[in-house]
Design an enzyme around this catalytic site. Structure first.
Site, short mmCIF file in Angstrom:
data_model
loop_
_atom_site.label_atom_id
_atom_site.label_comp_id
_atom_site.label_asym_id
_atom_site.label_seq_id
_atom_site.Cartn_x
_atom_site.Cartn_y
_atom_site.Cartn_z
CE LYS A 1 3.17 -12.42 5.79
NZ LYS A 1 4.06 -12.79 6.88
CD GLU B 1 9.76 -9.37 6.23
OE1 GLU B 1 10.10 -9.73 7.37
OE2 GLU B 1 8.57 -9.29 5.87
#
Length: 310
Positions: free
Chosen positions: A174, A181
């Site tokens: 993550k 991102e």
């Protein structure tokens, strides 16, 4: 696993996890620092109110008790030991914070001394994903994953669940996800800044719309950008229809730790993360010199994460 679970931390993400699990038929015991939040969820969808961590132990009758925490990373070292102290040997804590994987490994060693199991899950998708089905990256052991798989399955969208062996592996994946991102959002910010400056007076909403139909860069991020242009107009400053969010989008962007951890990890592993590193620097610069690029990134953060427009 019996279909009962405690959710600790009922902010934008945690509240929607609780709502989704209730819709899936789970008994959910909720704890939040502000108890009125839990009481509101009780009235809305039947989340049961725990005022203390000891209440959770008493209210969850079946063993192992499973506690799903969705808390800011900076409070974990204070809150997690309190939860573990209230539980019994064999009970399980699932940590879904955006935490540094090295801290997760350390916390595992500390929290499991008393017999409580602890492992990690990275949760992507923002509040909408928490409500409608998210993307879950689970670390830990196969035994712990299998124990809690029913809960993970009901939290995830179809195809949005994967186990990665090793304590901290879920948080590691993550973390890198969030670094990627950052880079993708910065690339969009630069591209839309260029299009915003051109003499062609492009309708940027329509640019997003056509990009969303078969282009190579079609994505969730592009869809959220389209939503932002629909709400705020080409300059990200107008309000249309019933959006109800006056003042437009600010050009200063916050910088959380995950992208920095990704760059640090790249260096530790002997490789580079140039795009991600540059995206961090761009956010830092935006706080000194707010810019249209900062507005684009902040618009995206507001749309998918509910981070606000300023």
């Amino acid at each position: 696993m019996n279909k009962e679970i405690a959710v600790v931390g009922l902010g934008k993400m945690g509240a929607n996890v609780a709502r989704r699990l209730r819709k899936k038929g789970w008994r959910v015991v909720g704890w939040n620092r502000t108890s009125s939040v839990t009481e509101d969820l009780n009235a809305e969808c039947g989340v049961e109110v725990a005022n203390t961590f000891e209440d959770i132990t008493q209210m969850l009758g079946n063993t192992p008790r499973v506690v799903f925490t969705i808390l800011p990373a900076h409070v974990l070292d204070d809150v997690l030991p309190q939860i573990a102290a209230a539980l019994k040997p064999g009970d399980v804590i699932i940590d879904s914070a955006n935490a540094h994987y090295k801290d997760t490994v350390r916390r595992h060693k500390e929290l499991t001394k008393g017999g409580v199991e602890y492992f990690d899950v990275g949760f992507s998708g923002g509040p909408a994903g928490a409500l409608n089905g998210g993307c879950l990256m689970v670390g830990g052991t196969q035994k712990l994953f299998d124990c809690c798989k029913d809960a993970f399955t009901d939290m995830a969208q179809e195809g949005g669940l994967q186990f990665f062996p090793g304590i901290g592996a879920g948080h590691f994946v993550k973390t890198v996800h969030n670094g990627i991102e950052y880079g993708m959002m910065q690339a969009m910010a630069e591209g839309f800044d260029i299009m915003h400056r051109t003499p062609y007076n492009l309708d940027l909403f329509q640019v997003c719309r056509v990009f969303q139909h078969g282009s190579v860069i079609e994505s969730s991020l592009m869809g959220w950008m389209q939503n932002a242009y629909e709400k705020y107009g080409r300059d990200l400053a107008e309000v249309s229809g019933s959006a109800g969010q006056g003042g437009g989008i600010g050009g200063k962007v916050a910088n959380k730790g995950e992208a920095v951890w990704t760059v640090e990890t790249a260096h530790e592993l002997g490789t580079t993360a140039v795009v991600i590193d540059d995206s961090i620097q761009a956010r830092t610069l935006s706080r000194e010199k707010p810019s249209y690029q900062g507005q684009v990134v902040q618009a995206l953060r507001s749309e998918f994460g509910g981070h606000g427009t300023k």
